[in-house]
Scaffold this motif. Sequence first.
Motif, PDB file in Angstrom:
ATOM      1  N   ILE A 157     -21.228-129.811  78.158  1.00  0.00           N
ATOM      2  CA  ILE A 157     -22.582-129.899  78.688  1.00  0.00           C
ATOM      3  C   ILE A 157     -22.607-130.963  79.784  1.00  0.00           C
ATOM      4  O   ILE A 157     -22.056-132.034  79.597  1.00  0.00           O
ATOM      5  N   MET A 158     -23.271-130.656  80.870  1.00  0.00           N
ATOM      6  CA  MET A 158     -23.444-131.631  81.940  1.00  0.00           C
ATOM      7  C   MET A 158     -24.908-131.637  82.374  1.00  0.00           C
ATOM      8  O   MET A 158     -25.474-130.589  82.683  1.00  0.00           O
ATOM      9  N   PHE A 159     -25.502-132.815  82.355  1.00  0.00           N
ATOM     10  CA  PHE A 159     -26.843-133.028  82.890  1.00  0.00           C
ATOM     11  C   PHE A 159     -26.719-133.803  84.186  1.00  0.00           C
ATOM     12  O   PHE A 159     -25.927-134.738  84.280  1.00  0.00           O
ATOM     13  N   THR A 160     -27.524-133.439  85.184  1.00  0.00           N
ATOM     14  CA  THR A 160     -27.611-134.223  86.415  1.00  0.00           C
ATOM     15  C   THR A 160     -29.068-134.594  86.651  1.00  0.00           C
ATOM     16  O   THR A 160     -29.986-133.914  86.179  1.00  0.00           O
ATOM     17  N   ASP A 161     -29.265-135.663  87.412  1.00  0.00           N
ATOM     18  CA  ASP A 161     -30.602-136.136  87.746  1.00  0.00           C
ATOM     19  C   ASP A 161     -30.538-136.826  89.095  1.00  0.00           C
ATOM     20  O   ASP A 161     -29.623-137.601  89.358  1.00  0.00           O
ATOM     21  N   ILE A 162     -31.507-136.549  89.946  1.00  0.00           N
ATOM     22  CA  ILE A 162     -31.587-137.199  91.247  1.00  0.00           C
ATOM     23  C   ILE A 162     -32.276-138.550  91.063  1.00  0.00           C
ATOM     24  O   ILE A 162     -33.409-138.611  90.580  1.00  0.00           O
ATOM     25  N   VAL A 163     -31.606-139.610  91.436  1.00  0.00           N
ATOM     26  CA  VAL A 163     -32.143-140.966  91.289  1.00  0.00           C
ATOM     27  C   VAL A 163     -33.334-141.158  92.222  1.00  0.00           C
ATOM     28  O   VAL A 163     -33.250-140.868  93.415  1.00  0.00           O
ATOM     29  N   GLY A 164     -34.446-141.623  91.666  1.00  0.00           N
ATOM     30  CA  GLY A 164     -35.624-141.945  92.466  1.00  0.00           C
ATOM     31  C   GLY A 164     -36.399-140.749  92.981  1.00  0.00           C
ATOM     32  O   GLY A 164     -37.230-140.889  93.887  1.00  0.00           O
ATOM     33  N   TYR A 165     -36.173-139.580  92.401  1.00  0.00           N
ATOM     34  CA  TYR A 165     -36.809-138.371  92.924  1.00  0.00           C
ATOM     35  C   TYR A 165     -38.334-138.406  92.799  1.00  0.00           C
ATOM     36  O   TYR A 165     -39.043-138.036  93.731  1.00  0.00           O
ATOM     37  N   SER A 166     -38.837-138.856  91.672  1.00  0.00           N
ATOM     38  CA  SER A 166     -40.296-138.884  91.470  1.00  0.00           C
ATOM     39  C   SER A 166     -40.977-139.783  92.502  1.00  0.00           C
ATOM     40  O   SER A 166     -42.012-139.424  93.063  1.00  0.00           O
ATOM     41  N   ALA A 167     -40.392-140.941  92.758  1.00  0.00           N
ATOM     42  CA  ALA A 167     -40.949-141.850  93.760  1.00  0.00           C
ATOM     43  C   ALA A 167     -40.888-141.220  95.147  1.00  0.00           C
ATOM     44  O   ALA A 167     -41.843-141.332  95.930  1.00  0.00           O
TER      45      ALA A 167
END
Length: 114
Positions: free
Chosen positions: A1-11
């Motif tokens: 399993i691999m999760f990714t997330d864009i840092v600071g995306y919500s801001a």
Amino acid sequence: IMFTDIVGYSALMSKNESLAMEVLEKNRTICKSSLQAFNGEFIKEIGDGTLCIFQSSWEAVSCAIAMQRAVADEKSFLLRIGIHIGDIVVTENDVFGDSVNIASRIESICKPGG
């Protein structure tokens, strides 16, 4: 399993929606290209993150490295990536299990670019 997330995306989304959408599309392109190279399977997008599965841990780690290198070349955003090996339950549209939960928690505590 691999999760990714864009840092600071919500801001970024609150400051500049069009730029945030460009970053999201760049992330999709990088993710899908890397998955193809390392036999990964795109399961779903979760906001600005992705959930993917692999047949081997080597392929997952190699894909994550390739994605981080591609993002570093891009220089417009950073990713956090969490990987965990273990049993999962695969349904038609999703995956479940402790490994999914652990990978998401690993991703959330990574340093930007980690």
